[in-house]
Design an enzyme around this catalytic site. Structure first.
Site, PDB file in Angstrom:
ATOM      1  N   LYS A  11       1.076  -0.729  -0.090  1.00  0.00           N
ATOM      2  CA  LYS A  11      -0.072  -0.419   0.134  1.00  0.00           C
ATOM      3  C   LYS A  11       1.018   1.360  -0.447  1.00  0.00           C
ATOM      4  O   LYS A  11       1.761   1.325   0.371  1.00  0.00           O
ATOM      5  CB  LYS A  11      -1.300  -0.001   1.391  1.00  0.00           C
ATOM      6  CG  LYS A  11      -0.446   0.607   2.538  1.00  0.00           C
ATOM      7  CD  LYS A  11      -0.209   1.763   2.641  1.00  0.00           C
ATOM      8  CE  LYS A  11       0.704   1.603   4.074  1.00  0.00           C
ATOM      9  NZ  LYS A  11       0.846   3.012   4.952  1.00  0.00           N
ATOM     10  N   ASP A 138      -3.640  -1.516   9.445  1.00  0.00           N
ATOM     11  CA  ASP A 138      -3.446  -1.059   8.287  1.00  0.00           C
ATOM     12  C   ASP A 138      -4.343  -2.870   8.189  1.00  0.00           C
ATOM     13  O   ASP A 138      -3.847  -2.838   6.456  1.00  0.00           O
ATOM     14  CB  ASP A 138      -1.668  -1.260   7.410  1.00  0.00           C
ATOM     15  CG  ASP A 138      -1.588   0.327   7.484  1.00  0.00           C
ATOM     16  OD1 ASP A 138      -2.409   1.149   8.146  1.00  0.00           O
ATOM     17  OD2 ASP A 138      -0.519   0.416   7.715  1.00  0.00           O
TER      18      ASP A 138
HETATM   19  P1  ATP Z   1       4.085  -0.287   7.971  1.00  0.00           P
HETATM   20  O1  ATP Z   1       3.289   0.404   6.618  1.00  0.00           O
HETATM   21  O2  ATP Z   1       2.171  -0.770   8.007  1.00  0.00           O
HETATM   22  O3  ATP Z   1       4.073   0.617   8.851  1.00  0.00           O
HETATM   23  P2  ATP Z   1       6.088  -1.323   7.499  1.00  0.00           P
HETATM   24  O4  ATP Z   1       6.341  -1.268   5.925  1.00  0.00           O
HETATM   25  O5  ATP Z   1       6.891  -0.289   7.912  1.00  0.00           O
HETATM   26  O6  ATP Z   1       4.772  -1.566   8.011  1.00  0.00           O
HETATM   27  P3  ATP Z   1       6.282  -4.208   7.838  1.00  0.00           P
HETATM   28  O7  ATP Z   1       7.481  -4.724   6.418  1.00  0.00           O
HETATM   29  O8  ATP Z   1       5.052  -4.584   7.504  1.00  0.00           O
HETATM   30  O9  ATP Z   1       6.488  -2.785   7.996  1.00  0.00           O
HETATM   31  O10 ATP Z   1       6.899  -4.947   9.057  1.00  0.00           O
HETATM   32  C1  ATP Z   1       7.227  -4.751   9.992  1.00  0.00           C
HETATM   33  C2  ATP Z   1       7.678  -5.488  11.318  1.00  0.00           C
HETATM   34  O11 ATP Z   1       6.826  -6.744  11.181  1.00  0.00           O
HETATM   35  C3  ATP Z   1       8.854  -6.063  11.091  1.00  0.00           C
HETATM   36  O12 ATP Z   1       9.518  -5.829  12.447  1.00  0.00           O
HETATM   37  C4  ATP Z   1       8.439  -7.335  10.776  1.00  0.00           C
HETATM   38  O13 ATP Z   1       9.684  -8.317  11.459  1.00  0.00           O
HETATM   39  C5  ATP Z   1       7.143  -7.273  11.332  1.00  0.00           C
HETATM   40  N1  ATP Z   1       7.087  -8.175  10.764  1.00  0.00           N
HETATM   41  C6  ATP Z   1       5.714  -9.386  11.495  1.00  0.00           C
HETATM   42  N2  ATP Z   1       5.135 -10.126  10.138  1.00  0.00           N
HETATM   43  C7  ATP Z   1       5.642  -9.583   9.162  1.00  0.00           C
HETATM   44  C8  ATP Z   1       5.304 -10.332   7.558  1.00  0.00           C
HETATM   45  N3  ATP Z   1       4.630 -11.032   7.083  1.00  0.00           N
HETATM   46  N4  ATP Z   1       6.224  -9.524   6.743  1.00  0.00           N
HETATM   47  C9  ATP Z   1       7.264  -8.590   7.043  1.00  0.00           C
HETATM   48  N5  ATP Z   1       7.402  -7.979   8.556  1.00  0.00           N
HETATM   49  C10 ATP Z   1       6.112  -8.717   9.437  1.00  0.00           C
END
Ligand code: ATP
Length: 293
Positions: A11, A138
């Site tokens: 997203k 989210d």
């Molecule tokens: P958001 O935009 O929701 O803040 P993000 O892109 O910043 O998401 P993600 O990559 O979704 O962050 O994930 C961040 C944290 O979530 C990581 O520290 C990771 O260890 C944990 N995590 C748990 N499950 C997953 C998964 N299936 N894929 C990626 N990260 C995951």
């Protein structure tokens, strides 16, 4: 059916505004969200026994209850009178982690959608969104994606007209930013610049890509620590390469630009990819179930 594969789309925030901090500690948000073709693939296989097993192609990610996809399966099973004895989840990751692209939430939403189909549970998308709200802010949006206005913690969703066809380039710097750090900084901020979210909604109604692109704004960019200067530089480079507008998504650290067409985006990604290791060309993806396979 014993097995299926679901796509988990990244997203983007076309706009992101943080309103007040609420008594429950969360912040009220107002965001225009968009799914794009950059995606993980989540394979689910129902087993007769063995509980939940999970593996991902990023070896550093947790492969147990700490993984949001695992928790999604556990939650879905708790809703069933007769859950299967086992489930194997295998995630081919492509969405950069800690990027503001909601990779974990997208995986969790794909598990909810996939299990609903695999087990013939017959839940509506609205029911899956409600379940998703128990996993993370989210996740409800990621259940169906598309172009939506998200308010509350992000779980109150309103359909918007689709983003006009275009190309997208996403660049993720090597560093990540801690989400709580940015919320703390936004609470302290002095200025009161707000994204023109209503203007973005009007531009979507008019089908004006340029109108959307030039209004894109994320309040977290105002409060970035000095060590994140690369974000501003990437934004500028995207515009120099022909983006109609560029902005950071979520709490970063990924930055994206909107291009007039996929070919222009592909060319820009090729150039930017020489200095930014995680650089992707993508296209907008429509709201599920209109999404093409
Ligand atoms: P958001 O935009 O929701 O803040 P993000 O892109 O910043 O998401 P993600 O990559 O979704 O962050 O994930 C961040 C944290 O979530 C990581 O520290 C990771 O260890 C944990 N995590 C748990 N499950 C997953 C998964 N299936 N894929 C990626 N990260 C995951």
């Amino acid at each position: 059916m014993r097995a299926l594969t679901e796509r988990a789309w990244a997203k983007l925030n076309l706009s992101l505004d943080v309103l007040d901090r609420r008594p429950d500690g969360y912040h009220d948000m107002r965001m225009v969200m968009q799914t794009v073709s950059l995606c993980d693939e989540v394979r689910l296989e129902a087993l007769d026994a063995g509980g939940i097993r999970l593996k991902t192609s990023f070896s550093y990610l947790p492969a147990d209850r700490r993984n949001l996809a695992w928790r999604a399966a556990e939650l879905f099973f708790s809703e069933l009178s007769k859950p299967p004895g086992g489930l194997a989840i295998s995630i081919q990751k492509r969405i950069p982690v800690g990027a503001g692209l909601a990779g974990g939430s997208a995986d969790a939403a794909a598990v909810l959608r996939g299990l609903n189909t695999l087990l013939g549970a017959g839940k509506t998308l609205a029911e899956l969104e409600r379940l998703g709200g128990r996993l993370g802010s989210d996740v409800p949006y990621c259940v169906a994606g598309g172009t939506r206005l998200a308010t509350g913690r992000g779980e109150i969703l309103e359909d918007l007209p689709p983003l006009p066809p275009c190309g997208v380039v996403i660049c993720k710097p090597a560093f990540s930013i801690r989400t709580p750090e940015l919320f703390g900084r936004v609470d302290q901020r002095q200025g009161n610049i707000r994204p023109d979210t209503d203007g973005i909604v009007s531009a979507l109604e008019e089908g004006s890509l340029g109108g959307v692109a030039r209004r894109m704004y994320n309040v977290f960019e105002e409060v970035l620590p000095a060590r994140c200067a690369e974000i501003g530089l990437l934004r500028k480079r995207l515009v120099d390469e022909g983006a109609l507008g560029a902005v950071m998504t979520g709490t970063g650290s990924a930055v994206f630009g909107l291009f007039p067409d996929p070919e222009a985006a592909r060319r820009a990604a090729e150039k930017l990819g020489k200095s930014c290791r995680e650089c992707f060309a993508a296209r907008p993806v429509a709201r599920f179930p209109e999404t093409l396979p």
